[in-house]
Design a protein around this motif. Sequence first.
Motif, PDB file in Angstrom:
ATOM      1  N   GLN A   1      36.777  45.378  -5.100  1.00 37.88           N
ATOM      2  CA  GLN A   1      36.283  45.990  -6.331  1.00 37.88           C
ATOM      3  C   GLN A   1      34.793  45.708  -6.449  1.00 37.88           C
ATOM      4  OE1 GLN A   1      39.292  43.930  -8.853  1.00 37.88           O
ATOM      5  NE2 GLN A   1      39.425  45.914  -9.896  1.00 37.88           N
ATOM      6  N   ILE A   2      34.105  46.550  -7.186  1.00 34.56           N
ATOM      7  CA  ILE A   2      32.688  46.362  -7.501  1.00 34.56           C
ATOM      8  C   ILE A   2      32.584  46.055  -8.993  1.00 34.56           C
ATOM      9  CG2 ILE A   2      30.441  47.527  -7.733  1.00 34.56           C
ATOM     10  CD1 ILE A   2      31.072  46.921  -4.838  1.00 34.56           C
ATOM     11  N   ASN A   3      31.672  45.139  -9.333  1.00 28.48           N
ATOM     12  CA  ASN A   3      31.374  44.842 -10.725  1.00 28.48           C
ATOM     13  C   ASN A   3      29.872  45.014 -10.922  1.00 28.48           C
ATOM     14  OD1 ASN A   3      30.436  42.832 -12.947  1.00 28.48           O
ATOM     15  ND2 ASN A   3      32.598  43.180 -13.343  1.00 28.48           N
ATOM     16  N   ILE A   4      29.495  45.796 -11.938  1.00 23.59           N
ATOM     17  CA  ILE A   4      28.096  45.977 -12.340  1.00 23.59           C
ATOM     18  C   ILE A   4      27.938  45.234 -13.654  1.00 23.59           C
ATOM     19  CG2 ILE A   4      26.277  47.638 -12.902  1.00 23.59           C
ATOM     20  CD1 ILE A   4      27.415  48.312 -10.219  1.00 23.59           C
ATOM     21  N   ALA A   5      27.003  44.284 -13.711  1.00 28.28           N
ATOM     22  CA  ALA A   5      26.824  43.479 -14.926  1.00 28.28           C
ATOM     23  C   ALA A   5      25.362  43.461 -15.336  1.00 28.28           C
ATOM     24  CB  ALA A   5      27.318  42.056 -14.698  1.00 28.28           C
TER      25      ALA A   5
ATOM     26  N   PHE B   1      23.109  52.694  -6.352  1.00 33.94           N
ATOM     27  CA  PHE B   1      22.640  51.703  -5.388  1.00 33.94           C
ATOM     28  C   PHE B   1      23.236  52.044  -4.035  1.00 33.94           C
ATOM     29  CE2 PHE B   1      23.552  47.667  -3.147  1.00 33.94           C
ATOM     30  CZ  PHE B   1      22.264  47.161  -3.027  1.00 33.94           C
ATOM     31  N   SER B   2      22.404  52.131  -3.008  1.00 30.90           N
ATOM     32  CA  SER B   2      22.895  52.409  -1.664  1.00 30.90           C
ATOM     33  C   SER B   2      23.267  51.084  -1.005  1.00 30.90           C
ATOM     34  CB  SER B   2      21.830  53.138  -0.843  1.00 30.90           C
ATOM     35  OG  SER B   2      22.350  53.429   0.442  1.00 30.90           O
ATOM     36  N   TRP B   3      24.552  50.940  -0.703  1.00 37.71           N
ATOM     37  CA  TRP B   3      25.084  49.706  -0.130  1.00 37.71           C
ATOM     38  C   TRP B   3      25.321  49.903   1.359  1.00 37.71           C
ATOM     39  CZ3 TRP B   3      30.866  48.154  -0.693  1.00 37.71           C
ATOM     40  CH2 TRP B   3      31.093  46.897  -0.115  1.00 37.71           C
TER      41      TRP B   3
ATOM     42  N   TRP C   1      24.306  51.288 -29.769  1.00 46.13           N
ATOM     43  CA  TRP C   1      23.108  50.481 -29.597  1.00 46.13           C
ATOM     44  C   TRP C   1      23.457  49.000 -29.499  1.00 46.13           C
ATOM     45  CZ3 TRP C   1      21.054  46.792 -33.001  1.00 46.13           C
ATOM     46  CH2 TRP C   1      19.818  46.281 -32.607  1.00 46.13           C
ATOM     47  N   ALA C   2      24.347  48.530 -30.353  1.00 45.00           N
ATOM     48  CA  ALA C   2      24.675  47.111 -30.419  1.00 45.00           C
ATOM     49  C   ALA C   2      25.616  46.665 -29.311  1.00 45.00           C
ATOM     50  CB  ALA C   2      25.296  46.781 -31.780  1.00 45.00           C
ATOM     51  N   PHE C   3      26.441  47.562 -28.803  1.00 43.53           N
ATOM     52  CA  PHE C   3      27.421  47.216 -27.787  1.00 43.53           C
ATOM     53  C   PHE C   3      27.281  48.152 -26.587  1.00 43.53           C
ATOM     54  CE2 PHE C   3      29.296  46.260 -31.972  1.00 43.53           C
ATOM     55  CZ  PHE C   3      29.372  44.871 -31.868  1.00 43.53           C
ATOM     56  N   PRO C   4      26.239  47.938 -25.784  1.00 43.50           N
ATOM     57  CA  PRO C   4      26.053  48.818 -24.633  1.00 43.50           C
ATOM     58  C   PRO C   4      27.221  48.703 -23.656  1.00 43.50           C
ATOM     59  CG  PRO C   4      24.540  46.958 -24.534  1.00 43.50           C
ATOM     60  CD  PRO C   4      25.247  46.881 -25.848  1.00 43.50           C
ATOM     61  N   GLN C   5      27.431  49.766 -22.902  1.00 45.52           N
ATOM     62  CA  GLN C   5      28.544  49.812 -21.967  1.00 45.52           C
ATOM     63  C   GLN C   5      28.055  50.209 -20.586  1.00 45.52           C
ATOM     64  OE1 GLN C   5      31.448  52.516 -23.514  1.00 45.52           O
ATOM     65  NE2 GLN C   5      31.980  51.214 -25.226  1.00 45.52           N
ATOM     66  N   ILE C   6      28.781  49.735 -19.576  1.00 47.19           N
ATOM     67  CA  ILE C   6      28.554  50.151 -18.197  1.00 47.19           C
ATOM     68  C   ILE C   6      29.897  50.639 -17.670  1.00 47.19           C
ATOM     69  CG2 ILE C   6      27.950  49.408 -15.860  1.00 47.19           C
ATOM     70  CD1 ILE C   6      26.183  47.231 -17.161  1.00 47.19           C
ATOM     71  N   THR C   7      29.922  51.843 -17.135  1.00 51.03           N
ATOM     72  CA  THR C   7      31.146  52.417 -16.574  1.00 51.03           C
ATOM     73  C   THR C   7      30.908  52.730 -15.106  1.00 51.03           C
ATOM     74  OG1 THR C   7      31.690  53.399 -18.723  1.00 51.03           O
ATOM     75  CG2 THR C   7      32.845  54.270 -16.781  1.00 51.03           C
ATOM     76  N   LEU C   8      31.618  52.040 -14.240  1.00 50.22           N
ATOM     77  CA  LEU C   8      31.503  52.282 -12.811  1.00 50.22           C
ATOM     78  C   LEU C   8      32.147  53.615 -12.486  1.00 50.22           C
ATOM     79  CD1 LEU C   8      30.495  50.772 -10.252  1.00 50.22           C
ATOM     80  CD2 LEU C   8      32.850  50.114  -9.891  1.00 50.22           C
ATOM     81  N   THR C   9      31.439  54.470 -11.747  1.00 49.71           N
ATOM     82  CA  THR C   9      31.997  55.775 -11.377  1.00 49.71           C
ATOM     83  C   THR C   9      32.374  55.850  -9.902  1.00 49.71           C
ATOM     84  OG1 THR C   9      29.745  56.658 -11.149  1.00 49.71           O
ATOM     85  CG2 THR C   9      30.866  57.032 -13.248  1.00 49.71           C
ATOM     86  N   SER C  10      31.715  55.044  -9.048  1.00 50.14           N
ATOM     87  CA  SER C  10      32.081  55.036  -7.629  1.00 50.14           C
ATOM     88  C   SER C  10      31.609  53.735  -6.983  1.00 50.14           C
ATOM     89  CB  SER C  10      31.442  56.218  -6.916  1.00 50.14           C
ATOM     90  OG  SER C  10      31.791  56.230  -5.549  1.00 50.14           O
TER      91      SER C  10
ATOM     92  N   ILE D   1      26.986  53.288  -4.569  1.00 46.98           N
ATOM     93  CA  ILE D   1      27.665  52.750  -5.747  1.00 46.98           C
ATOM     94  C   ILE D   1      26.984  53.407  -6.940  1.00 46.98           C
ATOM     95  CG2 ILE D   1      28.093  50.676  -7.118  1.00 46.98           C
ATOM     96  CD1 ILE D   1      27.879  49.104  -4.428  1.00 46.98           C
ATOM     97  N   SER D   2      27.765  53.966  -7.873  1.00 46.38           N
ATOM     98  CA  SER D   2      27.146  54.644  -9.019  1.00 46.38           C
ATOM     99  C   SER D   2      27.865  54.271 -10.314  1.00 46.38           C
ATOM    100  CB  SER D   2      27.140  56.158  -8.818  1.00 46.38           C
ATOM    101  OG  SER D   2      28.447  56.640  -8.650  1.00 46.38           O
ATOM    102  N   TRP D   3      27.142  54.414 -11.423  1.00 45.84           N
ATOM    103  CA  TRP D   3      27.671  54.066 -12.727  1.00 45.84           C
ATOM    104  C   TRP D   3      26.933  54.843 -13.803  1.00 45.84           C
ATOM    105  CZ3 TRP D   3      24.645  51.167  -9.559  1.00 45.84           C
ATOM    106  CH2 TRP D   3      23.408  50.747 -10.036  1.00 45.84           C
ATOM    107  N   SER D   4      27.564  54.933 -14.967  1.00 47.10           N
ATOM    108  CA  SER D   4      26.909  55.471 -16.164  1.00 47.10           C
ATOM    109  C   SER D   4      26.777  54.309 -17.141  1.00 47.10           C
ATOM    110  CB  SER D   4      27.714  56.621 -16.764  1.00 47.10           C
ATOM    111  OG  SER D   4      28.991  56.182 -17.138  1.00 47.10           O
TER     112      SER D   4
END
Length: 123
Positions: free
Chosen positions: A92-96, A77-79, A19-28, A43-46
């Motif tokens: 590279q892709i970065n999701i922030a 996201f469809s790019w 809860w305190a430290f959410p994460q984003i993991t790029l999958t594609s 582009i996808s992520w969890s």
Amino acid sequence: MMKRPLFKILVLMVLISAWAFPQITLTSPNGGESWNTNSAKTISWSTTYSGSVNIYLYKAGSLHSTLTTNWTYGNSFSWNISATLSPGSDYQINIAGSLSPATNGMSASYFTIALPPLQNSSE
């Protein structure tokens, strides 16, 4: 028997950290892919982050462009890859997180942007 209270503390710590430290993991794309210009790719992520995200394109480790901001429509996201994007094997892709840029996920390694195959014309 101290095992039970210790287990409860460990479970509580895991829940609090998620809860305190959410994460984003790029999958594609996460590295090694080859995508053509003038095409649409997903582009996808969890994530455990609940807010909107910004999606950035990096080339050779430097910010190249912003693909979208404040994206709230799920974990993909469809790019539409522009026909004018320079081919290269160092993208590279970065999701922030929009409100939490430190919460982000970057492609693990480079992927390639290539020109589409030439079409044979027969007359």
